[in-house]
Design an enzyme around this catalytic site. Structure first.
Site, mmCIF file in Angstrom:
data_model
loop_
_atom_site.group_PDB
_atom_site.id
_atom_site.type_symbol
_atom_site.label_atom_id
_atom_site.label_comp_id
_atom_site.label_asym_id
_atom_site.label_seq_id
_atom_site.Cartn_x
_atom_site.Cartn_y
_atom_site.Cartn_z
ATOM 1 N N ASP A 66 0.816 -1.209 0.000
ATOM 2 C CA ASP A 66 0.000 0.000 0.000
ATOM 3 C C ASP A 66 0.855 1.267 0.000
ATOM 4 O O ASP A 66 2.079 1.199 0.137
ATOM 5 C CB ASP A 66 -0.946 -0.006 1.220
ATOM 6 N N ASP A 135 -7.582 -2.714 14.252
ATOM 7 C CA ASP A 135 -8.994 -2.910 13.891
ATOM 8 C C ASP A 135 -9.175 -4.068 12.903
ATOM 9 O O ASP A 135 -10.232 -4.247 12.325
ATOM 10 C CB ASP A 135 -9.591 -1.618 13.308
ATOM 11 N N HIS A 137 -7.465 -4.559 10.053
ATOM 12 C CA HIS A 137 -7.186 -4.316 8.631
ATOM 13 C C HIS A 137 -5.895 -5.002 8.190
ATOM 14 O O HIS A 137 -4.967 -5.170 8.984
ATOM 15 C CB HIS A 137 -7.185 -2.824 8.288
ATOM 16 N N GLU A 142 -9.606 -1.378 5.226
ATOM 17 C CA GLU A 142 -10.288 -1.071 6.482
ATOM 18 C C GLU A 142 -11.560 -1.908 6.598
ATOM 19 O O GLU A 142 -12.034 -2.472 5.609
ATOM 20 C CB GLU A 142 -10.630 0.425 6.510
HETATM 21 C C1 GLP Z 1 -0.394 0.056 8.556
HETATM 22 C C2 GLP Z 1 -0.050 -0.752 7.311
HETATM 23 C C3 GLP Z 1 -0.380 -2.214 7.493
HETATM 24 C C4 GLP Z 1 0.173 -2.716 8.814
HETATM 25 C C5 GLP Z 1 -0.424 -1.944 9.957
HETATM 26 C C6 GLP Z 1 0.075 -2.393 11.309
HETATM 27 O O1 GLP Z 1 -1.730 0.394 8.605
HETATM 28 N N1 GLP Z 1 -0.720 -0.267 6.156
HETATM 29 O O2 GLP Z 1 0.154 -2.958 6.406
HETATM 30 O O3 GLP Z 1 -0.103 -4.081 8.966
HETATM 31 O O4 GLP Z 1 -0.065 -0.578 9.770
HETATM 32 O O5 GLP Z 1 1.276 -1.743 11.620
HETATM 33 P P1 GLP Z 1 2.319 -2.266 12.672
HETATM 34 O O6 GLP Z 1 2.935 -3.459 12.077
HETATM 35 O O7 GLP Z 1 3.309 -1.140 12.825
HETATM 36 O O8 GLP Z 1 1.567 -2.536 13.910
#
Ligand code: GLP
Length: 259
Positions: A66, A135, A137, A142
Site C-alpha cells: 500500500d 482494527d 485491517h 479497512e
Molecule cells: C499500517 C499498514 C499495514 C500494517 C499496519 C500495522 O496500517 N498499512 O500494512 O499491517 O499498519 O502496523 P504495525 O505493524 O506497525 O503494527
C-alpha cells in the site's frame, strides 16, 4: 485452516520466516515477494540480512502492499521511502524490480488496476508478508472492505490515522486516503504469512483466525486462503481459544512441510 505458529518472541518469528524466504529465493532467484510496511515485519527483514550468504536477492521482484495518496514519494514516511530504507537497501534488492502502488492523485482512478496487472505480469506473488492493524485491517483494507476487492483507493479510519500518527508530526499530517492492494489481490498470493506481536493485536488476531468470516474484520479473509501461515508471539495469541491445538499441531508437523 490457516496454520498458527506461536513463537516466544519477535526474533523467533523473524528467524522462522526469514529462513523460509531464504530457501524460497535459493530455489527461485526471481521469487516475487509481497512486502509489508509497519513495525511488524521488521524482524523478518532484519533476520534476512544475516541469511544472505549464498542467497542473491538482486533478482527478487517485490510489490508493496500500500501507499498513502498524495504523499510526496520522497517524504520519509511514504511507503516507497520506508520500503527503500528498510527493505531494498539493507537487503540489496534491485530498486527497479520493487514497486509500490502509485499514490499520485493524478490518474489515481487507474493506478489500482495497473498495479494488479503488473502483479499478474510478474507471474503473481509467491509469498505475501502481512501485518494486521488493531482494527483487523490488512494492507490498508479497512473494516467493510470487500473480500474480492482489487487494488484501489480507500479512506483511512480515524483509528488507523491515530495509530500511524506516531510516524508524522501530528495526526493532521497523516494522509486521509491510501491506495492498497485489495483483499482479492492479497488472496491471489500463493502463500500468505501474517505476523502479529503484542497484546494490542490479540483481538484482531483472534477475530481473523477464529472469528466469523466478515468484511467487518478484513483479516478474516485469510480463512479463505489455501496456504496461510500466522506467526504470533504469546501476547498476540492470548485471545485464541484453540492455542493448545495449534501448538500441538505445529509440534507434530511433518518436517518436510516447512511453513
Ligand atoms: C499500517 C499498514 C499495514 C500494517 C499496519 C500495522 O496500517 N498499512 O500494512 O499491517 O499498519 O502496523 P504495525 O505493524 O506497525 O503494527
Amino acid at each position: 485452516m490457516a496454520e498458527i505458529v506461536i513463537v516466544k518472541d519477535k526474533a523467533a518469528a523473524g528467524a522462522l520466516v526469514a529462513d523460509h524466504i531464504a530457501e524460497l529465493v535459493r530455489s527461485n532467484p526471481e521469487t516475487v515477494l509481497g512486502l509489508a510496511t509497519g513495525s511488524t515485519p521488521l524482524p523478518v527483514y532484519e533476520a534476512l540480512r544475516s541469511r544472505l550468504e549464498g542467497v542473491d536477492l538482486s533478482r527478487v521482484r517485490g510489490f508493496a502492499l500500500d501507499e498513502y495518496v498524495g504523499i510526496d514519494p520522497a517524504h520519509p514516511e511514504s511507503y516507497r521511502s520506508v520500503i527503500t530504507r528498510e527493505v531494498v537497501e539493507p537487503l540489496g534488492l534491485n530498486p527497479e524490480l520493487i514497486r509500490t502502488p502509485d499514490g499520485t492523485p493524478e490518474g489515481i482512478e487507474h493506478h489500482g488496476e495497473e498495479y494488479d496487472e503488473a502483479i499478474r505480469d510478474a507471474g503473481g506473488i509467491d509469498l505475501q508478508i502481512l501485518g494486521i492493524g488493531t482494527d483487523g485491517h490488512i494492507g490498508f483494507n479497512e473494516p467493510g472492505s470487500s473480500f474480492s476487492s482489487i487494488t484501489r483507493v480507500k479512506t483511512l479510519t480515524e483509528q488507523t490515522r491515530r495509530d500511524n500518527a506516531r510516524f508524522f508530526d501530528s495526526i493532521d499530517d497523516v494522509p486521509m486516503h491510501c491506495i492498497t492492494q485489495g483483499l482479492g489481490t492479497i488472496l491471489r498470493a500463493r502463500h500468505i504469512v501474517l505476523l502479529a506481536f503484542g497484546e494490542g493485536k490479540a483481538a484482531a488476531v483472534a477475530g481473523a483466525v477464529e472469528g466469523p468470516l466478515s468484511a467487518s474484520l478484513p483479516g478474516s479473509a485469510i480463512q479463505l486462503h489455501p496456504h496461510a501461515t500466522i506467526v504470533v508471539d504469546e501476547a498476540a495469541a492470548s485471545q485464541l481459544t484453540r492455542s493448545d491445538y495449534y501448538r500441538y499441531a505445529y509440534d507434530n508437523k511433518p518436517e518436510w512441510q516447512g511453513i
